[in-house]
Design a protein around this motif. Structure first.
Motif, PDB file in Angstrom:
ATOM      1  N   CYS A 185      18.858 -87.560 -28.221  1.00 37.23           N
ATOM      2  CA  CYS A 185      20.095 -87.768 -27.459  1.00 37.23           C
ATOM      3  C   CYS A 185      21.293 -87.196 -28.211  1.00 37.23           C
ATOM      4  N   GLU A 186      21.341 -87.450 -29.514  1.00 41.59           N
ATOM      5  CA  GLU A 186      22.439 -86.930 -30.320  1.00 41.59           C
ATOM      6  C   GLU A 186      22.403 -85.405 -30.384  1.00 41.59           C
ATOM      7  N   ILE A 187      21.225 -84.834 -30.496  1.00 44.69           N
ATOM      8  CA  ILE A 187      21.090 -83.380 -30.524  1.00 44.69           C
ATOM      9  C   ILE A 187      21.586 -82.768 -29.223  1.00 44.69           C
ATOM     10  N   MET A 188      21.265 -83.405 -28.100  1.00 40.59           N
ATOM     11  CA  MET A 188      21.729 -82.918 -26.804  1.00 40.59           C
ATOM     12  C   MET A 188      23.248 -82.891 -26.743  1.00 40.59           C
ATOM     13  N   TRP A 189      23.880 -83.965 -27.238  1.00 43.26           N
ATOM     14  CA  TRP A 189      25.344 -84.041 -27.231  1.00 43.26           C
ATOM     15  C   TRP A 189      25.951 -82.977 -28.142  1.00 43.26           C
ATOM     16  N   ILE A 190      25.364 -82.789 -29.323  1.00 42.36           N
ATOM     17  CA  ILE A 190      25.877 -81.793 -30.264  1.00 42.36           C
ATOM     18  C   ILE A 190      25.756 -80.387 -29.682  1.00 42.36           C
ATOM     19  N   LEU A 191      24.638 -80.100 -29.025  1.00 37.98           N
ATOM     20  CA  LEU A 191      24.457 -78.778 -28.405  1.00 37.98           C
ATOM     21  C   LEU A 191      25.530 -78.528 -27.342  1.00 37.98           C
ATOM     22  N   ASN A 192      25.885 -79.561 -26.588  1.00 41.00           N
ATOM     23  CA  ASN A 192      26.928 -79.412 -25.568  1.00 41.00           C
ATOM     24  C   ASN A 192      28.295 -79.156 -26.192  1.00 41.00           C
ATOM     25  N   VAL A 193      28.602 -79.874 -27.280  1.00 38.69           N
ATOM     26  CA  VAL A 193      29.876 -79.665 -27.971  1.00 38.69           C
ATOM     27  C   VAL A 193      29.938 -78.255 -28.559  1.00 38.69           C
ATOM     28  N   GLU A 224      10.233 -84.551 -21.773  1.00 37.73           N
ATOM     29  CA  GLU A 224      10.966 -83.615 -20.923  1.00 37.73           C
ATOM     30  C   GLU A 224      11.736 -82.609 -21.760  1.00 37.73           C
ATOM     31  N   LYS A 225      12.370 -83.074 -22.825  1.00 35.73           N
ATOM     32  CA  LYS A 225      13.146 -82.179 -23.692  1.00 35.73           C
ATOM     33  C   LYS A 225      12.229 -81.266 -24.501  1.00 35.73           C
ATOM     34  N   ILE A 226      11.059 -81.755 -24.872  1.00 39.45           N
ATOM     35  CA  ILE A 226      10.097 -80.917 -25.593  1.00 39.45           C
ATOM     36  C   ILE A 226       9.560 -79.826 -24.671  1.00 39.45           C
ATOM     37  N   ALA A 227       9.250 -80.222 -23.441  1.00 43.27           N
ATOM     38  CA  ALA A 227       8.732 -79.254 -22.471  1.00 43.27           C
ATOM     39  C   ALA A 227       9.777 -78.197 -22.128  1.00 43.27           C
ATOM     40  N   ALA A 228      11.058 -78.584 -22.149  1.00 44.80           N
ATOM     41  CA  ALA A 228      12.136 -77.644 -21.831  1.00 44.80           C
ATOM     42  C   ALA A 228      12.465 -76.735 -23.018  1.00 44.80           C
ATOM     43  N   GLY A 229      11.812 -76.974 -24.143  1.00 42.99           N
ATOM     44  CA  GLY A 229      12.037 -76.126 -25.307  1.00 42.99           C
ATOM     45  C   GLY A 229      13.329 -76.414 -26.039  1.00 42.99           C
ATOM     46  N   ILE A 230      13.893 -77.626 -25.865  1.00 42.72           N
ATOM     47  CA  ILE A 230      15.149 -77.986 -26.532  1.00 42.72           C
ATOM     48  C   ILE A 230      14.883 -78.530 -27.932  1.00 42.72           C
ATOM     49  N   VAL A 231      13.888 -79.397 -28.058  1.00 44.04           N
ATOM     50  CA  VAL A 231      13.516 -79.925 -29.380  1.00 44.04           C
ATOM     51  C   VAL A 231      12.043 -79.664 -29.630  1.00 44.04           C
ATOM     52  N   GLU A 232      11.697 -79.607 -30.902  1.00 44.50           N
ATOM     53  CA  GLU A 232      10.307 -79.400 -31.304  1.00 44.50           C
ATOM     54  C   GLU A 232       9.998 -80.308 -32.492  1.00 44.50           C
ATOM     55  N   LEU A 279      32.439 -74.920 -27.972  1.00 46.06           N
ATOM     56  CA  LEU A 279      33.113 -74.248 -29.080  1.00 46.06           C
ATOM     57  C   LEU A 279      32.598 -72.822 -29.288  1.00 46.06           C
ATOM     58  N   LYS A 280      31.808 -72.347 -28.325  1.00 43.87           N
ATOM     59  CA  LYS A 280      31.273 -70.973 -28.342  1.00 43.87           C
ATOM     60  C   LYS A 280      30.343 -70.714 -29.519  1.00 43.87           C
ATOM     61  N   VAL A 281      29.659 -71.771 -29.978  1.00 49.27           N
ATOM     62  CA  VAL A 281      28.679 -71.628 -31.049  1.00 49.27           C
ATOM     63  C   VAL A 281      27.283 -71.608 -30.433  1.00 49.27           C
ATOM     64  N   VAL A 282      26.553 -70.557 -30.659  1.00 45.64           N
ATOM     65  CA  VAL A 282      25.221 -70.396 -30.079  1.00 45.64           C
ATOM     66  C   VAL A 282      24.173 -70.823 -31.100  1.00 45.64           C
ATOM     67  N   CYS A 283      23.363 -71.791 -30.722  1.00 44.68           N
ATOM     68  CA  CYS A 283      22.289 -72.269 -31.594  1.00 44.68           C
ATOM     69  C   CYS A 283      20.942 -71.875 -31.001  1.00 44.68           C
ATOM     70  N   SER A 284      20.057 -71.462 -31.870  1.00 45.87           N
ATOM     71  CA  SER A 284      18.726 -71.086 -31.408  1.00 45.87           C
ATOM     72  C   SER A 284      17.925 -72.326 -31.049  1.00 45.87           C
ATOM     73  N   LEU A 285      17.113 -72.206 -30.023  1.00 43.90           N
ATOM     74  CA  LEU A 285      16.240 -73.283 -29.567  1.00 43.90           C
ATOM     75  C   LEU A 285      14.779 -72.867 -29.770  1.00 43.90           C
ATOM     76  N   PRO A 286      13.868 -73.818 -29.945  1.00 46.38           N
ATOM     77  CA  PRO A 286      14.093 -75.266 -29.977  1.00 46.38           C
ATOM     78  C   PRO A 286      14.639 -75.748 -31.318  1.00 46.38           C
ATOM     79  N   VAL A 287      15.263 -76.927 -31.278  1.00 48.00           N
ATOM     80  CA  VAL A 287      15.777 -77.555 -32.493  1.00 48.00           C
ATOM     81  C   VAL A 287      14.632 -78.295 -33.182  1.00 48.00           C
TER      82      VAL A 287
END
Length: 346
Positions: free
Chosen positions: A246-254, A300-308, A258-266
């Protein structure tokens, strides 16, 4: 003025036009402004002067009790002045320091030891813990202890006060210690998560602890008792993974604002092989059906490739500092991993 309010943090405003990027952070009447164009930031300040009586304090040095230090391209957030005032208020400026905030063999219990009575000066205990909560904004190494003591704000005993006073002795060791932000080209987001199963002897609830890093810098952390009782260590670890996600999702949105691109999955590092297996297995088993909601969310987040999720050995688990008491060597090593630095040390 063209700023857009952040949907993740209502005190954050972003101006993005072509190559110009300006960020405004507002807390009541205190404002921090930064950007990639000096003339654009000056235009924003001039616009504010036309409508409000403002005072430009120049380069950020002090904000809401947090001192900002600069060294070799790095930034350190410290609350040295606040910490020294706290030690002085409670008469611990001249105390003998200790190397750990809490004893490693400490047992968590909601009961007072030896039938101790509730403290007469509850307000003094509450004031101390309230100040420690604010100090933990730049001192993640005391998060676990503050989380524990916060549970007794209304009914503290002498044993709880003794732990709080030991924490002051630990702070005396290095009052200038703070979070260090190291300059790095790496924008990789990673997380470390851990749980101490059935930590509380009365409620048998577990403690969730996690730390989120951007590059080499710790940017988010938490130590908190879970809301429900977990029936196994795997379940406790799994619930901790959900909180960290949940915290990772919020940080990715912030960061996206701020125009910071992070590679996925986290990468989410956990030392429980069972919890990782549950998160990656789409089949519901008898042992997991009673925490189905968390199962759906994380999978759901693992399947979407957001976290690993990824297995990590216990001796390399940084989040241990948020879930349990450690010996002096372990605590010092993890503080270094958390990028805690004391720029006031000679």
């Amino acid at each position: 003025m063209g700023f857009v309010q952040s949907v993740c943090d209502y005190s954050l405003f972003v101006l993005s036009k072509s190559d110009v990027f300006v960020v405004l952070l507002v807390y009541v009447d205190d404002i921090v402004i930064t950007g990639n164009d000096k003339s654009a930031t000056e235009n924003v300040k001039n616009s504010l002067r036309e409508n409000f009586l403002i005072k430009d304090l120049g380069l950020l040095r002090y904000f809401l009790g947090i001192e900002v230090l600069y060294s070799d391209g790095n930034i350190c957030l410290s609350q040295r002045k606040y910490c020294l005032e706290l030690l002085n208020e409670f008469g611990y400026l001249g105390c003998k320091p200790v190397t750990t905030p809490i004893e490693q063999s400490f047992l968590v219990t909601n009961k007072c030891k030896n039938d101790q009575k509730i403290l007469e000066n509850v307000n003094g205990f509450q004031r101390l813990i309230g100040k420690l909560i604010y100090l933990s904004l730049t001192r993640p190494d005391i998060s676990y202890d503050v989380q524990f003591l916060s549970q007794f704000m209304h009914s503290p005993c002498q044993s709880h006060l003794d732990i709080a006073l030991r924490l002051l002795r630990y702070l005396k060791l290095s009052p200038g210690k703070g979070i260090s932000f190291k300059k790095s080209s790496s924008m990789v987001l990673i997380g470390f998560v851990d749980s101490d199963w059935a930590k509380c002897l009365k409620t048998r609830r577990s403690v969730t602890g996690y730390g989120i890093f951007l590059g080499e810098t710790l940017i988010s952390w938490k130590s908190k008792k879970q809301n429900v009782v977990s029936r196994s260590t795997a379940e406790a670890e799994y619930r901790a993974m959900c909180s960290a996600t949940c915290e990772i999702m919020w940080i990715l949105n912030v960061l996206s604002e701020l125009k910071v691109v992070c590679s996925l999955p986290v990468k989410l590092y956990c030392d429980s092989k069972s919890a990782i297996s549950i998160s990656q297995n789409p089949v519901f088993h008898e042992r997991t059906k009673h925490f189905e909601l968390d199962l759906h969310f994380l999978r759901e987040k693992i399947a979407a490739g957001i976290v690993e999720p990824e297995k990590i050995s216990t001796d390399k688990q940084v989040a241990d500092v948020f879930t349990k008491g450690l010996n002096a060597a372990q605590h010092q090593a993890l503080c270094e991993d958390l990028c805690l630095d004391n720029m006031f040390a000679t």
